[in-house]
Design a protein around this motif. Structure first.
Motif, PDB file in Angstrom:
ATOM      1  N   HIS A 138      -5.815   4.129  -6.342  1.00  0.00           N
ATOM      2  CA  HIS A 138      -5.815   2.844  -5.611  1.00  0.00           C
ATOM      3  C   HIS A 138      -6.183   2.181  -6.706  1.00  0.00           C
ATOM      4  CE1 HIS A 138      -5.227   5.345  -1.925  1.00  0.00           C
ATOM      5  NE2 HIS A 138      -4.799   4.032  -1.565  1.00  0.00           N
ATOM      6  N   ASP A 185      -1.456   2.685  -4.879  1.00  0.00           N
ATOM      7  CA  ASP A 185      -1.285   1.947  -3.847  1.00  0.00           C
ATOM      8  C   ASP A 185      -1.981   0.745  -3.611  1.00  0.00           C
ATOM      9  OD1 ASP A 185       0.548   3.914  -2.955  1.00  0.00           O
ATOM     10  OD2 ASP A 185      -0.576   4.523  -1.453  1.00  0.00           O
ATOM     11  N   ASP A 186      -1.522  -0.367  -2.975  1.00  0.00           N
ATOM     12  CA  ASP A 186      -2.158  -1.499  -2.436  1.00  0.00           C
ATOM     13  C   ASP A 186      -2.005  -2.858  -3.319  1.00  0.00           C
ATOM     14  OD1 ASP A 186      -2.869   0.024  -0.260  1.00  0.00           O
ATOM     15  OD2 ASP A 186      -4.963   0.249  -0.735  1.00  0.00           O
ATOM     16  N   HIS A 205       5.198  -0.842  -0.406  1.00  0.00           N
ATOM     17  CA  HIS A 205       3.986  -0.404   0.397  1.00  0.00           C
ATOM     18  C   HIS A 205       4.023  -1.216   1.786  1.00  0.00           C
ATOM     19  CE1 HIS A 205       0.529   2.165   0.884  1.00  0.00           C
ATOM     20  NE2 HIS A 205      -0.299   1.351   0.738  1.00  0.00           N
ATOM     21  N   HIS A 215       1.035  -3.710   5.511  1.00  0.00           N
ATOM     22  CA  HIS A 215       0.193  -2.614   5.467  1.00  0.00           C
ATOM     23  C   HIS A 215      -0.531  -1.994   7.084  1.00  0.00           C
ATOM     24  CE1 HIS A 215      -3.275   0.125   4.201  1.00  0.00           C
ATOM     25  NE2 HIS A 215      -2.406   0.252   2.847  1.00  0.00           N
ATOM     26  N   PRO A 232       1.937   3.421   3.864  1.00  0.00           N
ATOM     27  CA  PRO A 232       0.562   2.862   4.152  1.00  0.00           C
ATOM     28  C   PRO A 232      -0.194   3.865   5.048  1.00  0.00           C
ATOM     29  CG  PRO A 232       2.005   1.442   5.030  1.00  0.00           C
ATOM     30  CD  PRO A 232       2.817   2.580   4.602  1.00  0.00           C
ATOM     31  N   GLY A 233      -1.649   4.152   4.504  1.00  0.00           N
ATOM     32  CA  GLY A 233      -2.638   5.016   5.272  1.00  0.00           C
ATOM     33  C   GLY A 233      -2.053   6.558   5.477  1.00  0.00           C
TER      34      GLY A 233
END
Ligand SMILES: [Zn+2]
Length: 286
Positions: free
Chosen positions: A9, A74-75, A128, A132, A169-170
């Protein structure tokens, strides 16, 4: 196709956890300090016979070598530009950055100009989702489609070419989530299953990833990226244990919720209901 994809991340200076990406105790667990990330890169750089690839390269030519590794982030926290890109480039590597488009330009997240610059420097930009969502697998078909299609269009407009990959996501992957991503035109969808073997979902590749958290030692990152069988097996046991816990906790919550609903009119003390619900759900939002 067999590729060991590391799932990172943010990378932030020590003590500045809130400077990039999502904030809060859970998000912060996935942020590495710059020192630790440097140690990861050095350990990975000395791995024998390892080739670092990008999603773009794999779409052009599927990995044929035994040992291919890929960096995913990610993010789209602003650390992608400030801390990560240059460090990867120093080794001649490029990363794959996955952007939740509703956050573009917000404090702590990449701007459109920074996303374009990363693309122009050879890094891969992917979706992504837009918002989210907390549980993307629980969205209805229409919402799911919007998340993948709109985010892909927004990112394609920014980088000036069609965005072809995304990450879930997640980690809440499901066949419906994949079908909507494929419908949106994605060619590779990364999830969070700790596996290295990719498989096809229609015309799209599904790729697992190996999670990196704030305390992942450099030695372990190096073992993951060369797909060391015992290290991967341990990750899979952990992942499956977590999945089982979530599933059992989910069923427990469902039963408690139904019980509370049935007994609501009989209960004179709402706070008792709240306390019980909080105990069952582990205090998460309901
Ligand atoms: Zn995310």
């Amino acid at each position: 196709m067999q590729v060991a994809t590391l799932l990172y991340h943010d990378v932030v200076p020590t003590g500045q956890l809130e400077s990039s990406g999502f904030c809060g105790a859970v998000a912060n667990r996935y942020k590495l300090s710059c020192d630790i990330f440097d140690a990861h890169l050095l350990a990975i750089a000395v791995c024998r016979n390892l080739t670092i690839v990008t999603a773009r390269e794999l779409l052009r030519e599927p990995a044929s070598r035994q040992c291919s590794g890929l960096f995913s982030f990610d993010d789209a926290g602003v650390s992608a530009m400030i801390e990560i890109a240059e460090r990867l480039e120093a080794f001649g590597w490029r990363g794959n950055f996955f952007v939740p488009t509703n956050y573009i330009g917000q404090s702590g997240f990449l701007s459109a100009a920074q996303i374009l610059e990363l693309h122009e420097r050879g890094h891969v930009i992917g979706s992504h989702s837009c918002s989210h969502p907390r549980r993307i697998d629980e969205l209805n078909d229409c919402e799911l489609q919007t998340e993948w299609t709109d985010s892909s269009i927004i990112l394609s407009d920014i980088v000036g070419e069609r965005v072809s990959c995304g990450s879930v996501p997640g980690g809440f992957y499901s066949a419906r989530v994949a079908a909507a991503a494929e419908q949106a035109g994605l060619k590779i969808l990364f999830n969070s299953e700790p596996v290295c073997r990719w498989f096809k979902h229609g015309s799209m590749w599904i790729a697992g990833r190996l999670p990196i958290v704030d305390h992942t030692p450099a030695t372990k990152a190096a073992k993951l990226v060369v797909a060391d069988p015992m290290t991967i097996l341990r990750e899979q046991v952990l992942w499956n244990g977590k999945k089982l816990t979530k599933s059992v906790a989910g069923r427990l919550y469902q039963r408690a919720s139904e019980w509370l609903h049935r007994h609501k009119h009989r209960s004179r003390n709402d706070s008792t209901d709240d306390t019980l619900l909080s105990l069952v759900t582990g205090g998460r939002e309901t």
